[in-house]
Design a protein around this motif. Structure first.
Motif, mmCIF file in Angstrom:
data_model
loop_
_atom_site.group_PDB
_atom_site.id
_atom_site.type_symbol
_atom_site.label_atom_id
_atom_site.label_comp_id
_atom_site.label_asym_id
_atom_site.label_seq_id
_atom_site.Cartn_x
_atom_site.Cartn_y
_atom_site.Cartn_z
ATOM 1 N N SER A 118 0.821 -1.210 0.000
ATOM 2 C CA SER A 118 0.000 0.000 0.000
ATOM 3 C C SER A 118 0.856 1.262 0.000
ATOM 4 O O SER A 118 0.608 2.192 -0.775
ATOM 5 N N ALA A 119 1.886 1.289 0.878
ATOM 6 C CA ALA A 119 2.712 2.488 1.020
ATOM 7 C C ALA A 119 3.535 2.781 -0.224
ATOM 8 O O ALA A 119 3.787 3.946 -0.554
ATOM 9 N N LEU A 120 3.922 1.738 -0.939
ATOM 10 C CA LEU A 120 4.801 1.911 -2.093
ATOM 11 C C LEU A 120 4.057 1.811 -3.422
ATOM 12 O O LEU A 120 4.682 1.920 -4.485
ATOM 13 N N ASP A 121 2.740 1.572 -3.342
ATOM 14 C CA ASP A 121 1.908 1.475 -4.533
ATOM 15 C C ASP A 121 2.454 0.413 -5.492
ATOM 16 O O ASP A 121 2.603 0.650 -6.700
ATOM 17 N N MET A 122 2.757 -0.776 -4.915
ATOM 18 C CA MET A 122 3.306 -1.883 -5.694
ATOM 19 C C MET A 122 2.171 -2.808 -6.131
ATOM 20 O O MET A 122 1.303 -3.149 -5.326
ATOM 21 N N PRO A 123 2.167 -3.246 -7.392
ATOM 22 C CA PRO A 123 1.055 -4.076 -7.884
ATOM 23 C C PRO A 123 1.095 -5.528 -7.417
ATOM 24 O O PRO A 123 0.041 -6.141 -7.236
ATOM 25 N N THR A 124 2.292 -6.095 -7.237
ATOM 26 C CA THR A 124 2.386 -7.518 -6.877
ATOM 27 C C THR A 124 3.436 -7.730 -5.784
ATOM 28 O O THR A 124 4.360 -6.921 -5.598
ATOM 29 N N VAL A 125 3.293 -8.859 -5.094
ATOM 30 C CA VAL A 125 4.252 -9.229 -4.053
ATOM 31 C C VAL A 125 5.625 -9.501 -4.667
ATOM 32 O O VAL A 125 6.657 -9.154 -4.084
ATOM 33 N N ARG A 126 5.637 -10.122 -5.840
ATOM 34 C CA ARG A 126 6.909 -10.421 -6.508
ATOM 35 C C ARG A 126 7.711 -9.150 -6.774
ATOM 36 O O ARG A 126 8.921 -9.080 -6.506
#
Length: 266
Positions: A118-126
């Motif tokens: 959420s904090a880094l606006d990342m789409p996937t865990v990978r």
């Protein structure tokens, strides 16, 4: 080697160039420094008078804000104010996300993937794990990826630049830490002293017990010796008495009264 120990050296070329940079040149220098690989601390550059002068220009003020963002703020701060900030290129975006992880790691030892995504606006865990691994290789932090629990366990992190006005709270935290450490050390010293005292007392008790055991053993041994000596003396006396009696019997048998001899002569 301590994390981030060589980061200041990476900023040095930009400090040298900044001495003559003003206006648009100073703004360009900020863009280059925040994009450059391995440059993660910016306080010395931010403090320079000609860099601070950018805050007085409507045209270049946003570049001073950009440098402040990379010094002590996070990716979420960028998202909130990106309308008044210069757009980030790919290198700047990745670097700011790395620095944001460092800020989060400084506050919490366990960072759930959900919070980081959420904090880094990342789409996937990978992609998140790849970002964290890159930060580890860049010597920005140390830790362990726990895929089973879905979290990053922080072991150590570099230090970021301090935001103005935050030094007082840092000093207060350090004082609290020092007081807590002193209290813990005092408690440990007392426990060590108690253990040493108990050990010395136990040693004395053991020595006294050993002395008592040896005394009892000596007493038993002495009684046994005296008993053996008494039996030996009594046996000798009985033997001597028997021999004397035997000699007396032989004397009685061989004795002839003188009166009987006189009668026979008559």
């Amino acid at each position: 080697m301590e994390l981030g120990s060589n980061f200041a050296a990476k900023l040095e070329p930009f400090l040298l160039m900044s001495k003559s940079a003003k206006g648009a040149a100073a703004a360009k220098l900020i863009q280059d420094a925040t994009s450059a690989p391995g440059v993660f601390v910016f306080a010395e550059l931010l403090e320079l008078p000609n860099i601070q002068e950018l805050g007085k220009s409507e045209t270049h003020e946003k570049f001073l804000s950009l440098l402040q963002l990379f010094s002590y703020k996070t990716y979420q701060d960028y998202l909130k104010h990106k309308d008044v900030l210069p757009p980030l290129n790919n290198a700047q975006t990745i670097k700011l996300k790395h620095l944001s992880i460092v800020s989060m790691a400084a506050e919490k030892r366990i960072l759930p993937y959900s919070e980081l995504l959420s904090a880094l606006d990342m789409p996937t865990v990978r992609e998140l794990e790849d970002l964290i691994i890159d930060a580890i290789y860049l010597d920005m932090l140390r830790g362990k990826l726990d895929q089973k629990e879905g979290q990053f366990e922080v072991e150590y992190t570099m230090g970021r630049d301090l935001e103005p006005g935050k030094i007082e709270s840092v000093l207060a935290s350090l004082k609290d830490w020092a007081a807590t450490t002193s209290a813990v050390l005092a408690t440990l010293d007392k426990k060590i002293a108690d253990v040493s005292k108990s050990a010395a007392s136990n040693k004395k008790m053991t020595e006294r017990h050993e002395q008592q055991v040896q005394a009892v053993l000596k007493e038993v041994k002495d009684k046994e010796s005296n008993s053996s000596a008494g039996k030996s003396g009594l046996g000798g006396m009985m033997m001597n008495t028997r021999k004397a009696l035997e000699r007396g019997d032989r004397m009685d048998v061989d004795y002839e009264p003188s009166e009987g001899k006189g009668k026979n002569r008559k």
